[in-house]
Structure formats: structure tokens, C-alpha cells
Design an enzyme around this catalytic site. Structure first.
Site, PDB file in Angstrom:
ATOM      1  N   LYS A  81       0.720  -1.232  -0.218  1.00  0.00           N
ATOM      2  CA  LYS A  81       0.065   0.056   0.001  1.00  0.00           C
ATOM      3  C   LYS A  81       0.795   1.324   0.106  1.00  0.00           C
ATOM      4  CE  LYS A  81      -3.963  -2.064  -0.161  1.00  0.00           C
ATOM      5  NZ  LYS A  81      -4.882  -2.037  -1.297  1.00  0.00           N
ATOM      6  N   GLU A 103      -9.908   5.558   2.763  1.00  0.00           N
ATOM      7  CA  GLU A 103     -10.912   4.367   3.377  1.00  0.00           C
ATOM      8  C   GLU A 103     -10.008   3.386   3.533  1.00  0.00           C
ATOM      9  OE1 GLU A 103     -10.123   4.754   0.453  1.00  0.00           O
ATOM     10  OE2 GLU A 103      -9.412   2.816  -0.530  1.00  0.00           O
ATOM     11  N   SER A 364       1.840  -9.554  -1.397  1.00  0.00           N
ATOM     12  CA  SER A 364       1.349  -8.467  -0.974  1.00  0.00           C
ATOM     13  C   SER A 364       1.655  -7.483   0.525  1.00  0.00           C
ATOM     14  CB  SER A 364       0.020  -7.965  -1.630  1.00  0.00           C
ATOM     15  OG  SER A 364      -0.808  -8.853  -0.893  1.00  0.00           O
TER      16      SER A 364
END
Ligand SMILES: Cc1ncc(COP(=O)(O)O)c(/C=N/[C@H](C(=O)O)[C@@H](O)C(C)C)c1O
Length: 380
Positions: A81, A103, A364
Site C-alpha cells: 500500500k 478508506e 502483497s
């Protein structure tokens, strides 16, 4: 941002102009060498890029295929992220926005946004469904520790989609001083292409590392798909290559059950959060054991990849993901995020089927955030 009819900018009038301004700012500022140099420095010295390309020696031996892991789990914050957040936060700062909103579901995106907000001295507010606040407590504490306000969303299912709705309303009211830092390749244009571009550093590195290491390209690339950003980030650099793409969606209790999060494997065309894309059928309750895949829609570029057959999407069930979560921990000494475990499960399946000799998997995120969930599932 049109992906063979998917995508677009399906938003109410008050958002049209701000999104046009954002698209222009991205196309202008985002292309300058000064911006790119600033972003590159933060990606290296703050986030920890490049991430290793690790050949999973035990897994490869066990399944008779060469399985490589792209280690986005080693990034600052614990997931991919941060790649997207640094790009958008720098853009916001250079566009005179002094406030960030975002969000989050798994909380990884919220933590990454809070990190960038602290680093760049931007006021930060994170919208998070109460349901997710309850299952990702450690990340909620980290966001507050980093100086962000966490706005606990109770409306609707108190989930990610409700957090997105609340964030979009805030953005519409405060466009003058606020940047809505979208966490995945979803939402109205320019978000899907902008987030893709910021995440494409994953695949650019992996492609170069793989060629250096093996003298060739991988036969296949595998990634989990929630909103779809880590997957597109891995795939984009290989899009012109003869490399098979596999997307592992949150299959929950099964693609033909009424509780899953696999709109590509089992959904329908519809418009959601400003984009035309694939969405869960009405009778399906969005569910995944991993908060990060627990979203009823998906990025429009994935809807296009599915339509043109460029990527094969599979719904990987909760149980299969939990099994892969344990298998990677026990065989490689790496605890993956529950989201990433879906990609590992799919890669193991491909290796077992003898489908490909070399398989590149996007890891990830790391599993630290999932310890409470895992401890409830397994009594070890
Ligand atoms: C470790 C990890 N891996 C994969 C995902 C799925 O997001 P994508 O890569 O955008 O499909 C996520 C998604 N996490 C978001 C979050 O942390 O808030 C997600 O819940 C929302 C932004 C959609 C994740 O945390």
C-alpha cells in the site's frame, strides 16, 4: 480512463470538476522529473525499495516448480500500500492540499496513509467500517499512534464499501483542501490508472530481477485481487509479454455460495463507486476471511482483462487461503497476510497441476496484522 467500456467517471456533478483537476494535476505534476525523483527517494529510503525477489526454495522443491515471491511484505508498514500512498500524498502536497482522507478495510492502506500524512505533515482522517475496526485492532492503534483520526463508520454493513461511501461524501464537501487518497485501482477516473501507475514499480522491479536471475521471464504471474492494485502493479510491466496472469479473488465460502468477494469469477457488470466494473450479484453477501479482499467490486482494468481473456480469475476459498497461510509459514518461515495467502494457494495449485515451470507470486503483505484472526482459527 476507459478500459474497453469499463471504468469511466460515473459521479454526481459536485465531483466532476475536482476529478478533472486531479487528473490534470496527475498528468502534469506526475510527469515531472522533480516529482519522480522525490518519489523515488522516498520509495527507496522511507519505504525500503527495491523489495527482494525470493526463490521459495522449500515450496519449489515440494511442488517441482520454480516459485518466486516478490517481497512487498518487507516494505515499511507491512504491505504494498505504501507505494501508492507516497505517490498520491506527494501529489496532494504539491497541489496545495493540506488534508488527506482515505478508506481502509484491512487497515494496511489506512496505516500507510497515516504514515505519509505524518511524514509530509498533512492532517489525516481514515474512514473504517466498525466491522473492520473490530478485526484489525492493531492497525487502528497504529493509525492513531501515527497521528491520524480514525472515523468508525457504522452505516450499512459497517464494512469497506460503507467506508468508501463516507469518504466520497467528505471529498465532495471538502475538495478545496482535501485529497481523497484511494487505496486501490478502484473509483472514478483518474484513480484506477493513477494507482496502477504508482503500483507498477512492483512489476518493473520483478521483471528486471527475474531476467537478471534466470535470463528469462516467468511463465506465470499470480496475485490476490481485492480492489486489484497489487495484482495490476505486478502485471502491468509484463502486459506485452508471453506471461500468463492469474488473479486470486476472495472466494469466501465458495464462488457459487452466497458469501464471497469474487466479482470477476462470479459477479455481474454494474456501476459502483464511480466506475463501471464487475460487482457481486445482489443475493451474495460480501465476505472474505481477509479484510483486504472483502470488497464487492474490483478495478475496471481487471474487468477488462477478464473480458479480453488476458488474466484468469479464480475464487480462492477462505479455507484454501488459511491452509496456504500455514503452509508458507511452516515451509518458508514467512507469515503472509491473509490476503496474500490467496495468491500463494493459487500458485501452489498451478505448480501441483504442472501448469507452469516458473511462477512469480506477489506477496502483497505480511501476516502480523492477522494474528488475532489466525489465533481464533487455529489452536497451536
Ligand atoms: C496486504 C494486502 N494485500 C492485498 C490487499 C488487496 O488490495 P489490492 O492489492 O488493491 O487488491 C490488501 C488490501 N488492503 C486494503 C486496506 O488495507 O485497507 C483494503 O482493505 C482496501 C483498500 C480495499 C492488503 O492489505
Amino acid at each position: 480512463g476507459n478500459f474497453e467500456g469499463y471504468g469511466g467517471r460515473h459521479v454526481p456533478e459536485p465531483l466532476r470538476d475536482p476529478l478533472e483537476q486531479l487528473a490534470n494535476a496527475y498528468d502534469e505534476v506526475g510527469a515531472t522529473e522533480e516529482f519522480r525523483a522525490d518519489l523515488r527517494e522516498l520509495l527507496e529510503d522511507f519505504a525500503g525499495r527495491p523489495t527482494p525477489l525470493y526463490r521459495a526454495r522449500s515450496l519449489s522443491e515440494r511442488y517441482g516448480a520454480e516459485i518466486y515471491l516478490k517481497r512487498e511484505d518487507l516494505l515499511h508498514g507491512g504491505a504494498h500500500k505504501i507505494n501508492n500512498v507516497l505517490g498520491q500524498a506527494l501529489l496532494a502536497k504539491r497541489s496545495g492540499r493540506e488534508r488527506l482522507i482515505a478508506e481502509t478495510g484491512a487497515g494496511q492502506h489506512g496505516v500507510a496513509t497515516a504514515m505519509a500524512g505524518a511524514l509530509l505533515d498533512l492532517e489525516t482522517e481514515i474512514y473504517m467500517g466498525e466491522k473492520d475496526v473490530a478485526r484489525q485492532e492493531m492497525n487502528v492503534f497504529r493509525m492513531r499512534l501515527l497521528g491520524a483520526e480514525v472515523n468508525e463508520v457504522a452505516r450499512g454493513d459497517a464494512g469497506l464499501a460503507d467506508a468508501v461511501d463516507a469518504a466520497l461524501e467528505d471529498f465532495a464537501e471538502n475538495v478545496a483542501d482535501t485529497h481523497y487518497l484511494v487505496g486501490s485501482v478502484v473509483g472514478p477516473d483518474p484513480f484506477p490508472r493513477m494507482v496502477r501507475d504508482f503500483q507498477s514499480v512492483i512489476g518493473e522491479e520483478a521483471r528486471e530481477q527475474f531476467r537478471e536471475r534466470t535470463g528469462d521471464l516467468p511463465d506465470a504471474a499470480v496475485a490476490c485481487v481485492g480492489g486489484g492494485s497489487n495484482a495490476i502493479g505486478l502485471f502491468h510491466a509484463f502486459r506485452e509479454d508471453d506471461v500468463a496472469f492469474y488473479g486470486a479473488e476472495g472466494g469466501g465460502e465458495g464462488a457459487d455460495s452466497t458469501r464471497h468477494a469474487a466479482p470477476l469469477a462470479s459477479g455481474t457488470d454494474d456501476t459502483l463507486h464511480g466506475m463501471k466494473t464487475r460487482v457481486l450479484e445482489d443475493d451474495v453477501e460480501v465476505h472474505s476471511v481477509s479484510a483486504g479482499l472483502d470488497y464487492p467490486g474490483v478495478g475496471p482494468e481487471h474487468a477488462m482483462f477478464r473480458a479480453v481473456g488476458r488474466c484468469e480469475y479464480t475464487a480462492v476459498t477462505d479455507d484454501a487461503a488459511l491452509a496456504a497461510f500455514r503452509e508458507l509459514s511452516e515451509t518458508e518461515g514467512i507469515i503472509p497476510a491473509l490476503e496474500s495467502s490467496h495468491a500463494v494457494a493459487r500458485a501452489i495449485e498451478l505448480a501441483e497441476d504442472g501448469a507452469h515451470e516458473t511462477i512469480l507470486v506477489n506477496l502483497s503483505g505480511r501476516g502480523d496484522k492477522d494474528m488475532e484472526t489466525a489465533a481464533r482459527k487455529f489452536s497451536l
